[in-house]
Design an enzyme around this catalytic site. Structure first.
Site, mmCIF file in Angstrom:
data_model
loop_
_atom_site.group_PDB
_atom_site.id
_atom_site.type_symbol
_atom_site.label_atom_id
_atom_site.label_comp_id
_atom_site.label_asym_id
_atom_site.label_seq_id
_atom_site.Cartn_x
_atom_site.Cartn_y
_atom_site.Cartn_z
ATOM 1 N N GLY A 133 80.777 106.842 110.553
ATOM 2 C CA GLY A 133 81.739 107.384 109.585
ATOM 3 C C GLY A 133 82.538 106.247 108.990
ATOM 4 O O GLY A 133 82.127 105.591 108.037
ATOM 5 N N GLY A 135 83.871 103.904 111.333
ATOM 6 C CA GLY A 135 83.809 102.847 112.349
ATOM 7 C C GLY A 135 85.138 102.577 113.025
ATOM 8 O O GLY A 135 85.382 101.466 113.516
ATOM 9 N N ASP A 200 96.569 108.093 112.528
ATOM 10 C CA ASP A 200 97.052 106.755 112.122
ATOM 11 C C ASP A 200 95.921 105.953 111.462
ATOM 12 O O ASP A 200 96.175 105.010 110.722
ATOM 13 C CB ASP A 200 97.577 105.981 113.342
ATOM 14 C CG ASP A 200 98.867 106.588 113.875
ATOM 15 O OD1 ASP A 200 99.364 107.554 113.269
ATOM 16 O OD2 ASP A 200 99.367 106.114 114.915
ATOM 17 N N SER A 201 94.685 106.330 111.762
ATOM 18 C CA SER A 201 93.518 105.641 111.187
ATOM 19 C C SER A 201 93.070 106.274 109.878
ATOM 20 O O SER A 201 91.992 105.947 109.360
ATOM 21 C CB SER A 201 92.359 105.716 112.180
ATOM 22 O OG SER A 201 92.097 107.089 112.499
ATOM 23 N N SER A 205 89.062 106.357 108.266
ATOM 24 C CA SER A 205 88.192 107.248 109.057
ATOM 25 C C SER A 205 87.766 108.447 108.214
ATOM 26 O O SER A 205 88.367 108.738 107.183
ATOM 27 C CB SER A 205 88.912 107.680 110.342
ATOM 28 O OG SER A 205 90.164 108.256 110.049
ATOM 29 N N GLU A 264 79.905 113.271 119.101
ATOM 30 C CA GLU A 264 79.731 111.816 118.952
ATOM 31 C C GLU A 264 78.322 111.427 118.492
ATOM 32 O O GLU A 264 77.755 110.450 118.975
ATOM 33 C CB GLU A 264 80.090 111.095 120.267
ATOM 34 C CG GLU A 264 81.536 111.328 120.682
ATOM 35 C CD GLU A 264 81.982 110.482 121.864
ATOM 36 O OE1 GLU A 264 81.484 109.344 122.007
ATOM 37 O OE2 GLU A 264 82.838 110.954 122.645
ATOM 38 N N TYR A 471 101.154 109.471 124.903
ATOM 39 C CA TYR A 471 100.393 108.366 124.309
ATOM 40 C C TYR A 471 100.993 107.055 124.816
ATOM 41 O O TYR A 471 102.137 106.727 124.489
ATOM 42 C CB TYR A 471 100.524 108.502 122.795
ATOM 43 C CG TYR A 471 99.679 107.592 121.953
ATOM 44 C CD1 TYR A 471 98.574 108.087 121.263
ATOM 45 C CD2 TYR A 471 99.990 106.249 121.804
ATOM 46 C CE1 TYR A 471 97.807 107.274 120.453
ATOM 47 C CE2 TYR A 471 99.218 105.420 121.003
ATOM 48 C CZ TYR A 471 98.138 105.949 120.324
ATOM 49 O OH TYR A 471 97.377 105.141 119.524
HETATM 50 C C1 LIG Z 1 94.386 101.808 114.679
HETATM 51 C C2 LIG Z 1 93.765 103.100 115.056
HETATM 52 C C3 LIG Z 1 94.516 104.265 114.991
HETATM 53 C C4 LIG Z 1 93.938 105.483 115.361
HETATM 54 N N1 LIG Z 1 94.682 106.623 115.280
HETATM 55 C C5 LIG Z 1 94.127 107.804 115.596
HETATM 56 C C6 LIG Z 1 94.881 109.011 115.504
HETATM 57 O O1 LIG Z 1 96.050 109.017 115.123
HETATM 58 N N2 LIG Z 1 94.259 110.170 115.825
HETATM 59 C C7 LIG Z 1 92.950 110.204 116.213
HETATM 60 O O2 LIG Z 1 92.425 111.281 116.477
HETATM 61 N N3 LIG Z 1 92.237 109.075 116.337
HETATM 62 C C8 LIG Z 1 92.773 107.890 116.020
HETATM 63 N N4 LIG Z 1 92.026 106.743 116.122
HETATM 64 C C9 LIG Z 1 90.639 106.817 116.560
HETATM 65 C C10 LIG Z 1 89.616 107.036 115.422
HETATM 66 O O3 LIG Z 1 90.179 106.782 114.172
HETATM 67 C C11 LIG Z 1 89.069 108.450 115.503
HETATM 68 O O4 LIG Z 1 88.267 108.544 116.650
HETATM 69 C C12 LIG Z 1 88.267 108.906 114.268
HETATM 70 O O5 LIG Z 1 88.071 110.285 114.385
HETATM 71 C C13 LIG Z 1 86.928 108.213 114.107
HETATM 72 O O6 LIG Z 1 86.444 108.535 112.807
HETATM 73 P P1 LIG Z 1 85.402 107.562 112.065
HETATM 74 O O7 LIG Z 1 85.050 108.199 110.785
HETATM 75 O O8 LIG Z 1 85.932 106.195 112.000
HETATM 76 O O9 LIG Z 1 84.172 107.646 113.073
HETATM 77 P P2 LIG Z 1 83.259 106.470 113.688
HETATM 78 O O10 LIG Z 1 84.089 105.528 114.461
HETATM 79 O O11 LIG Z 1 82.400 105.901 112.615
HETATM 80 O O12 LIG Z 1 82.356 107.320 114.682
HETATM 81 C C14 LIG Z 1 82.913 107.924 115.807
HETATM 82 C C15 LIG Z 1 81.836 108.755 116.507
HETATM 83 O O13 LIG Z 1 81.498 109.866 115.687
HETATM 84 C C16 LIG Z 1 80.118 109.825 115.338
HETATM 85 N N5 LIG Z 1 80.027 110.273 113.945
HETATM 86 C C17 LIG Z 1 80.679 109.753 112.873
HETATM 87 N N6 LIG Z 1 80.355 110.445 111.775
HETATM 88 C C18 LIG Z 1 79.471 111.398 112.153
HETATM 89 C C19 LIG Z 1 78.762 112.415 111.461
HETATM 90 N N7 LIG Z 1 78.867 112.619 110.153
HETATM 91 N N8 LIG Z 1 77.899 113.209 112.186
HETATM 92 C C20 LIG Z 1 77.766 113.044 113.523
HETATM 93 N N9 LIG Z 1 78.430 112.093 114.214
HETATM 94 C C21 LIG Z 1 79.265 111.291 113.529
HETATM 95 C C22 LIG Z 1 79.677 108.400 115.554
HETATM 96 O O14 LIG Z 1 78.297 108.304 115.846
HETATM 97 C C23 LIG Z 1 80.533 107.998 116.751
HETATM 98 O O15 LIG Z 1 79.949 108.468 117.925
HETATM 99 C C24 LIG Z 1 92.585 105.518 115.779
HETATM 100 C C25 LIG Z 1 91.832 104.331 115.816
HETATM 101 C C26 LIG Z 1 92.421 103.141 115.463
HETATM 102 C C27 LIG Z 1 91.607 101.894 115.512
#
Ligand SMILES: Cc1cc2nc3c(=O)[nH]c(=O)nc-3n(C[C@H](O)[C@H](O)[C@H](O)COP(=O)(O)OP(=O)(O)OC[C@H]3O[C@@H](n4cnc5c(N)ncnc54)[C@H](O)[C@@H]3O)c2cc1C
Length: 562
Positions: A133, A135, A200-201, A205, A264, A471
């Site tokens: 998504g 990352g 926050d991301s 994301s 995931e 948290y």
């Molecule tokens: C600085 C920071 C702040 C954050 N704050 C929060 C917060 O406030 N709340 C929160 O919930 N999380 C937070 N996170 C964690 C992160 O942003 C979440 O886990 C977010 O949901 C990941 O989304 P992504 O699109 O980046 O997914 P990715 O990191 O790209 O993927 C995550 C997982 O989902 C799978 N995936 C992605 N897209 C799909 C799809 N279309 N179909 C099937 N599987 C898929 C991937 O294979 C992987 O296993 C934070 C991370 C960071 C680094």
């Protein structure tokens, strides 16, 4: 501009201490770091030894046929950016040039049909497919197993970024899974709607990533977590397209929608979801409050959850996090007033505050002006009953403005050799005070055992009927200590995670399991529960082609014994 390969966010943005006069002395005092000395910046990309891609010709031809040659990338930087998420371990190893099992190829489909064609190509050629998504996960949810011998395809959903339809009468929107937070909100906002999901991301994301990790946003008290917001999903799986209906509730056996939430990438590729949307609120306010200490702050949050008040945000920091917040202020701001001599005197004399114990809280209100007023009054009564007082809009405005910048601070600390990370959990209200004490004690014990200076802080956020999320942030400075800094970090992270489980919490409230937290799954959901999850994953994907090793370690491939 793409995501940094070695850190968080946009290449042009970084965190600086230059305009925050109290931060350097604070970090020096608590973790012995000299903020003016950059000890270990990331190396130039050209210095990395990126392994050559291993894509068999037949697979490459099938991928090119599926999405077009221009969308099949073997570029080393592209592959390295897609190799991992943004956990502390991910960033440290990337910076060291320890790249792990980098994907062989990055593929960018344009629609669901192309996603299905790529998935079939992966299965036909026994390759590994990892949906990507934004990352941003911090749970080790993207990295291919180190010993993976099959070709690894990273499937980047970025081109599936459209809001397809809004059913205004039902307040539902069909949205493609690759939409990043800002693009999604911009498309909804043009028609006066919002999803209300602001992790926050948010800026980096995607909707699919949120669903696949069971994400939670800052305003979840009002809008719900992504699990509540997601009414229906479409997923490309090895057995065809799974499509659920956007009905408000259903009695159709175990919920297929729930099985996909948090999967995931192990069950297939989410291509779109139907999500709740709300009218953009007329008024939105975040107010700052101060409580005399953590027990009273915690009890106020519990009583708020029990009351008729429906704030959009409830968040309160413990005393160490409050002091850290004060240390990151720019001068002069309203937060300065909080620390000003006059206010300190007032807090001490008139309110009996010990300024070293006080806790800063943010409470958010959304809706019509009348609703916001009423909510503020309800909240104010509860806050007062627990010795708290309102410090106005200033701190809330500041918090709201800088929340998406905060992630950059981790890279700033890494540049100075400091390891900073987070772990979060949720537990029933009755367990929260004991859980807090246990986790803080265990984290401090683990840091002390490693013989390094460290700092532990916490906030409560995301309140529910029966409990809330705690948290924790912990930072340590391994400079001069024997051994690998990542082992020092692992000892502290393990202590925190185990303390969650021992004190009645879950391994994660919203950061997912991935590989980082898989060790605690059986203790959390019971061995029989973990076996149920494993049966689901291997039943849908017997060859272990879909993001293997996440949530539960893949014990056996089809035809192999366990
Ligand atoms: C600085 C920071 C702040 C954050 N704050 C929060 C917060 O406030 N709340 C929160 O919930 N999380 C937070 N996170 C964690 C992160 O942003 C979440 O886990 C977010 O949901 C990941 O989304 P992504 O699109 O980046 O997914 P990715 O990191 O790209 O993927 C995550 C997982 O989902 C799978 N995936 C992605 N897209 C799909 C799809 N279309 N179909 C099937 N599987 C898929 C991937 O294979 C992987 O296993 C934070 C991370 C960071 C680094």
């Amino acid at each position: 501009m793409g995501m940094k390969w070695w850190g968080w966010g946009d290449e042009r943005v970084s965190f600086s201490h230059a305009d925050k006069p109290a931060l350097g002395p604070f970090l020096n005092k608590h973790i012995g770091v000299d903020v003016d000395r950059v000890a270990s910046a990331a190396p130039p990309f050209a210095d990395l030894d990126v392994p050559a891609p291993g894509v068999p010709d037949a697979l490459r031809e099938a991928l090119e046929e599926a999405v077009g040659a221009a969308q099949v990338s073997l570029d080393p930087l592209d592959r390295v950016v897609h190799a991992r998420g943004k956990s502390l371990r991910d960033l440290v190893r990337h910076r060291r040039g320890e790249l792990g099992r980098v994907p062989d190829v990055v593929v960018r489909p344009a629609d669901e049909q192309q996603v299905a064609a790529v998935l079939h190509a992966a299965l036909d050629h026994d390759a590994v497919l990892i949906p990507f998504g934004g990352g941003t996960n911090i749970s080790g949810s993207l990295e291919a197993p180190a010993d993976e011998t099959r070709a690894v395809i990273s499937l980047d959903l970025a081109r599936l970024d459209q809001v397809l339809e809004i059913d205004e009468r039902s307040r539902l929107a069909r949205v493609q899974a690759g939409a990043l937070g800002p693009a999604l909100e911009e498309q909804l906002g043009r028609r006066g709607w919002t999803l209300g999901h602001f992790p926050d991301s948010f800026s980096h994301s995607t909707l699919g990533g949120w669903i696949a990790t069971r994400s939670s946003g800052m305003q979840s008290d009002k809008y719900g977590d992504v699990a509540d917001l997601t009414r229906a999903i479409r997923v490309v799986t090895p057995n065809g397209i799974v499509a659920t209906r956007p009905v408000p509730a259903a009695s159709t056996g175990p919920s297929v929608r729930e099985m996909v939430l948090g999967s995931e990438g192990r069950l297939g590729v989410i291509t779109e979801a139907t999500v709740h949307v709300h009218r953009a609120p007329e008024r939105r306010e975040i107010l700052g409050y101060l409580f005399p200490d953590w027990p009273r702050a915690l009890e106020a949050m519990r009583e708020l959850a029990e009351s008729e008040a429906t704030p959009s945000v409830t968040r309160v920091s413990d005393a160490p996090e409050t002091q850290f917040s004060f240390a990151t202020r720019k001068a002069p701001t309203l937060l300065d007033r909080v620390q000003s001599a006059a206010l300190q005197t007032f807090l001490r004399r008139a309110r009996g505050f010990d300024v070293d114990a006080m806790c800063l809280s943010f409470i958010g209100f959304e809706g019509s002006p009348r609703h916001v007023e009423l909510q503020r009054r309800l909240v104010s009564r509860i806050v007062s009953r627990h010795g708290g007082l309102c410090v106005g809009k200033g701190p809330g405005v500041l918090y709201d403005q800088k929340k998406f910048d905060t992630p950059y601070i981790r890279d700033f600390l890494l540049d100075r050799g400091v390891l900073g990370d987070v772990s979060e959990t949720s537990a029933p209200w009755s367990a929260l005070p004991g859980l807090y004490d246990h986790v803080v004690a265990e984290a401090r014990r683990a840091i002390a055992e490693q013989g390094v200076p460290g700092y532990v802080m916490c906030h409560l956020s995301h309140s529910y009927h029966a409990g809330a999320c705690l948290y924790f942030t912990f930072a340590m400075n391994p400079e001069g200590a024997a051994g690998d800094p990542l082992d020092i970090y692992a000892a502290v992270k393990t202590a925190v995670q185990q303390a969650f489980i021992d004190a009645g919490g879950t391994l994660s409230h919203h950061h997912a399991v991935g590989t980082e937290h898989a060790e605690w799954l059986e203790q959390d959901v019971s061995p029989a529960g973990a076996a149920m999850i494993e049966a689901l994953l291997t039943g849908v994907d017997p060859g272990g082609n879909l993001n293997p090793g996440k949530i539960v370690p893949t014990r056996a491939r089809a035809g192999e014994s366990a």
